[in-house]
Motif scaffolding. Structure first.
Motif, PDB file in Angstrom:
ATOM      1  N   ASN A   1      37.077  30.222  41.763  1.00  0.00           N
ATOM      2  CA  ASN A   1      37.906  31.441  41.982  1.00  0.00           C
ATOM      3  C   ASN A   1      37.724  32.570  41.358  1.00  0.00           C
ATOM      4  O   ASN A   1      38.612  33.471  41.093  1.00  0.00           O
ATOM      5  CB  ASN A   1      39.654  31.033  42.053  1.00  0.00           C
ATOM      6  N   LYS A   2      36.381  32.544  40.633  1.00  0.00           N
ATOM      7  CA  LYS A   2      36.043  33.765  39.768  1.00  0.00           C
ATOM      8  C   LYS A   2      34.644  33.621  39.656  1.00  0.00           C
ATOM      9  O   LYS A   2      33.947  32.825  39.444  1.00  0.00           O
ATOM     10  CB  LYS A   2      36.863  33.367  38.525  1.00  0.00           C
TER      11      LYS A   2
ATOM     12  N   GLN B   1      32.890  30.769  38.764  1.00  0.00           N
ATOM     13  CA  GLN B   1      33.770  29.693  38.242  1.00  0.00           C
ATOM     14  C   GLN B   1      34.626  29.284  39.189  1.00  0.00           C
ATOM     15  O   GLN B   1      34.740  30.135  40.295  1.00  0.00           O
ATOM     16  CB  GLN B   1      34.555  30.130  36.958  1.00  0.00           C
TER      17      GLN B   1
ATOM     18  N   THR C   1      34.065  41.724  37.550  1.00  0.00           N
ATOM     19  CA  THR C   1      34.708  40.524  37.736  1.00  0.00           C
ATOM     20  C   THR C   1      35.246  40.526  39.258  1.00  0.00           C
ATOM     21  O   THR C   1      35.990  41.471  39.483  1.00  0.00           O
ATOM     22  CB  THR C   1      35.476  40.198  36.693  1.00  0.00           C
TER      23      THR C   1
ATOM     24  N   VAL D   1      37.880  38.099  41.678  1.00  0.00           N
ATOM     25  CA  VAL D   1      38.654  37.169  42.141  1.00  0.00           C
ATOM     26  C   VAL D   1      38.848  37.015  43.411  1.00  0.00           C
ATOM     27  O   VAL D   1      39.770  37.751  43.913  1.00  0.00           O
ATOM     28  CB  VAL D   1      39.874  37.163  41.089  1.00  0.00           C
TER      29      VAL D   1
ATOM     30  N   THR E   1      43.464  42.179  33.693  1.00  0.00           N
ATOM     31  CA  THR E   1      43.428  40.600  34.092  1.00  0.00           C
ATOM     32  C   THR E   1      44.910  40.446  34.717  1.00  0.00           C
ATOM     33  O   THR E   1      45.910  40.355  33.684  1.00  0.00           O
ATOM     34  CB  THR E   1      42.959  39.623  33.343  1.00  0.00           C
TER      35      THR E   1
ATOM     36  N   GLN F   1      38.425  26.452  47.767  1.00  0.00           N
ATOM     37  CA  GLN F   1      38.457  28.011  47.529  1.00  0.00           C
ATOM     38  C   GLN F   1      37.347  28.247  48.730  1.00  0.00           C
ATOM     39  O   GLN F   1      36.072  27.911  48.653  1.00  0.00           O
ATOM     40  CB  GLN F   1      37.642  28.304  46.160  1.00  0.00           C
TER      41      GLN F   1
ATOM     42  N   THR G   1      31.614  36.361  37.870  1.00  0.00           N
ATOM     43  CA  THR G   1      31.222  37.545  36.875  1.00  0.00           C
ATOM     44  C   THR G   1      29.740  38.058  37.164  1.00  0.00           C
ATOM     45  O   THR G   1      29.004  36.827  36.762  1.00  0.00           O
ATOM     46  CB  THR G   1      31.674  36.945  35.497  1.00  0.00           C
TER      47      THR G   1
ATOM     48  N   TYR H   1      47.663  33.788  33.176  1.00  0.00           N
ATOM     49  CA  TYR H   1      46.712  34.715  33.936  1.00  0.00           C
ATOM     50  C   TYR H   1      46.267  33.853  35.211  1.00  0.00           C
ATOM     51  O   TYR H   1      46.592  32.697  35.473  1.00  0.00           O
ATOM     52  CB  TYR H   1      45.552  35.017  33.028  1.00  0.00           C
ATOM     53  N   GLU H   2      45.630  34.802  35.797  1.00  0.00           N
ATOM     54  CA  GLU H   2      45.057  34.339  37.196  1.00  0.00           C
ATOM     55  C   GLU H   2      44.039  33.052  37.125  1.00  0.00           C
ATOM     56  O   GLU H   2      43.972  32.516  37.991  1.00  0.00           O
ATOM     57  CB  GLU H   2      44.344  35.360  38.112  1.00  0.00           C
ATOM     58  N   ASP H   3      43.294  32.822  36.057  1.00  0.00           N
ATOM     59  CA  ASP H   3      42.687  31.853  36.014  1.00  0.00           C
ATOM     60  C   ASP H   3      43.216  30.628  35.070  1.00  0.00           C
ATOM     61  O   ASP H   3      42.539  29.821  34.891  1.00  0.00           O
ATOM     62  CB  ASP H   3      41.392  32.255  34.959  1.00  0.00           C
TER      63      ASP H   3
END
Length: 692
Positions: A179-180, A177, A230, A232, A494, A5, A182, A262-264
């Motif tokens: 690719n994420k 996380q 959030t 992404v 999301t 990433q 928060t 979902y994307e995650d």
């Protein structure tokens, strides 16, 4: 394989420290020394420049010692650099412009004197040590104070949040996380609200250089001065979402119906019946998406999941596309209305079965449908399966029937163990009444033409949080938002992607689960027959298709059989005749490949081996198999595993990917597995240590 990433940088005002926040999921501390170095990095550049100036003065003195020409050149260069700094600082604040010009003037003046007279001459060493250190320290102080919450964003050192209109907002926490990222936001009380953060989301996305719907906001339910942001950076849904197979094969419709991811990587699931223990009502669903958005494929995926459950029947209507969409599923659908006449009959039947079903539920003490309703009752009465009434391409239906007909059904059907699904391209007031739309409650939204269309389907909370289906239009089929009963609001904005289910997988589910699929109960059937007449009693029942056979690469007939040619009772002679025979073999034992073969006297067809059908083992046995597999992995010397390692053995317990992931999570809770820095990888904890 874990994807690399790219690191995303975002400058936030934390109220404590300035600089760039690195959204790098691979970054972690490596000791006190590394931590201190990491903390010092933002403040090192001024000191590095000061040290470099002193070092460069040594070769400069050797070259230009007491040179008049060099004195003139260095003086002009010093004046030019100072002037250029003043000119370049025009777009910045006056304070920064003056600070920069003074720093350049002092540094170049000292360098000129040191190059001509020597860095050790007269007061030059003291000026270097005191003046250089003082100038470097002023830049460090400026850096420390530029995010002071009492005056955040003064001049050109504005933080990202102030630049987008969120002055004095502080980042109170950060969780990174894969690719994420928060961030917890503390808004200035009485000045900003989560609505202001929502309005700033497009600007935040632009500043971070990510897609518009890659930045989302969730307000704090208990404190209106707090919100969660959030981010992404990368769209992991581009690779698609392959159909993993039934999530709960042979299970109840009360189990979650998995329709995508979902994307995650989390499962996207919907719940049709209500759950009195969880306080969840039954779901009525509005499906919406423009042509080419993948809405119909999503419908197929959801229904394909439904037909693998044991206690549900489906009534489906599609008067616009008829068999084009529902074709592969028709043998598993109890009543398929593929023209407007039978669709009207289905609507009338639904209105009639609601009171009949509620009366039956009340008789047996049920306030709403639960899985026990599908089983035979204590007095021997047959059970009542759940009913899903799915109206695909419903715009034509709504034009042809009384617009209030579906409103009444939506308002009353939940208590009767019925879920109503209305799917169309645009749920505008011209297509659907406001009352009907409001009664549906849940929505599954694919790509739309503009934000006005989104307002017809998505709740305000999802749009305020950053949901933007209009960003996809028809360019990303299958991308969707799900705002439904049982789905936490944190997932409403999301993005997810519906599975694209192959036709052969649908056909296999239609055939394999035919034996456990429920039939229409007598109460529902009697009410429907009375209201719809022959449209129901003589409804078309489609036969089960033949399962496709895998091509194993061997020659054979369409049933997979192969032919073997041989000569019956052929003698076996181990004594070679050293003279050439009629079959072409010479005295040396050589066989002529061009010689004519003996005639075929018999052909025998050998059928492929009969493979016994796989059966779904019980939950306890499946968990036991999972534990045995973990012990086997440990015995093999493996230290890390992933859920995919268990899925390679899924034929042994016939469970879904989601169930396996849940069992892995339970192993983590039990101490047998431990999460690693790599997403989706787990360290095996020896049994003796886990027990301790």
């Amino acid at each position: 394989m874990r994807r690399h990433q790219p690191q995303t940088l975002a400058h936030f005002d934390t109220g404590q420290q300035a600089g760039y926040l690195h959204l790098d999921p691979n970054q972690h501390a490596g000791g006190v020394g590394e931590y201190l170095l990491h903390r010092m990095k933002p403040y090192l550049p001024p000191w590095i420049v000061a040290a470099g100036t002193g070092i460069l003065s040594l070769p400069a003195n050797l070259m230009w010692d007491e040179s008049a020409a060099a004195a003139v050149g260095l003086t002009l260069a010093s004046l030019g650099l100072t002037a250029a700094t003043w000119w370049a600082g025009k777009p910045t604040s006056q304070q920064r412009r003056l600070h920069s010009a003074i720093t350049v003037a002092a540094g170049t003046s000292w360098f000129t004197a040191a190059a001509l007279a020597g860095p050790a001459a007269g007061p030059l060493p003291s000026l270097y040590l005191i003046g250089g250190s003082a100038l470097a320290a002023t830049w460090n102080i400026r850096q420390l104070l530029r995010v002071n919450p009492e005056g955040a964003g003064e001049g050109a050192d504005k933080g990202l949040l102030e630049k987008v209109g969120l002055a004095k907002t502080m980042v109170t926490s950060a969780t990174v996380q894969p690719n994420k990222a928060t961030f917890g936001l503390q808004l200035p009380g009485g000045e900003l609200t989560p609505d202001d953060v929502s309005k700033a989301l497009p600007k935040l996305a632009s500043a971070l250089r990510v897609a518009k719907n890659a930045v989302r906001m969730t307000p704090d339910a208990d404190d209106s001065s707090k919100a969660v942001l959030t981010v992404v950076p990368n769209d992991l849904l581009k690779a698609g979402a392959p159909y993993p197979g039934p999530s709960y094969p042979g299970g109840s419709i009360a189990d979650p119906v998995h329709v995508g991811i979902y994307e995650d990587g989390a499962d996207m699931a919907m719940f049709f019946p209500g759950d009195p223990d969880a306080g969840r009502n039954a779901m009525h669903l509005l499906g919406m998406g423009m042509t080419g958005s993948g809405k119909s494929e999503g419908c197929i995926t959801a229904l394909d999941e439904v037909i693998t459950r044991r206690d549900v029947i489906v009534w489906a209507s599609d008067p616009a596309k008829a068999e084009q969409t529902l074709g592969p599923l028709l043998p598993a659908i109890d009543w398929a209305a593929l023209d407007i006449k039978s669709t009207k009959a289905m609507v009338n039947a639904l209105k009639a079965v609601i009171p009949a079903r509620t009366s039956w539920l009340a008789k047996y003490g049920h306030k709403q449908w639960v899985p026990a309703c599908a089983r035979a009752q204590a007095d021997g009465s047959p059970g009542m399966p759940y009913l899903i009434a799915w109206f695909e391409e419903a715009a034509k239906t709504l034009r042809e029937i009384d617009e209030d007909a579906l409103t009444g059904i939506a308002q009353e059907a939940r208590s009767a163990g019925i879920s109503l699904v209305v799917s169309l391209q645009r749920a505008s007031g011209a297509q659907m009444s406001t009352d009907t739309r409001a009664s549906l409650g849940s929505s599954w939204v694919f790509g739309l033409r503009d934000d006005r269309d989104a307002m017809f389907a998505l709740p305000d909370e999802a749009m305020d949080a950053g949901a933007s289906p209009q960003a996809w239009k028809d360019k990303r089929p299958g991308y969707c938002y799900l705002t439904a009963n049982g789905i936490p609001e944190t997932f409403w904005a999301t993005p997810g992607r519906a599975y694209l289910t192959p036709v052969d997988a649908i056909t296999r589910n239609v055939v394999e689960f035919a034996g456990i699929r429920a039939e229409c109960d007598p109460v529902t059937a009697a009410a429907a027959a009375k209201a719809a007449g022959p449209a129901f009693t003589q409804r078309t029942r489609y036969p089960l298709p033949d399962l496709p056979t895998a091509d194993d690469g061997r020659d054979g007939d369409e049933d997979g059989g192969i032919y073997e040619e041989y000569e019956e009772n052929a003698p076996v002679d181990y004594d070679y005749d050293l003279t050439a025979d009629e079959d072409g073999e010479d005295e040396d034992g050589w066989i002529d490949p061009d010689a004519e073969l003996p005639p075929v006297e018999r052909v025998v067809e050998i059928a492929p081996p009969e493979i016994p059908p796989r059966t779904r083992v019980g939950t306890n046995e499946a968990r036991k198999i999972m534990a045995e597999l973990l012990a086997q992995f440990e015995a093999e010397g493996r230290t890390e595993i992933a859920p995919a390692d268990f899925m390679e053995h899924c034929d042994r317990f016939r469970r879904s990917r989601g169930w396996v992931s849940g069992q892995v999570s339970e192993m983590v809770d039990a101490g047998r597995l431990r999460e690693t820095d790599e997403a989706g990888r787990y360290e095996i904890v020896p049994l003796d240590r886990a027990a301790a």
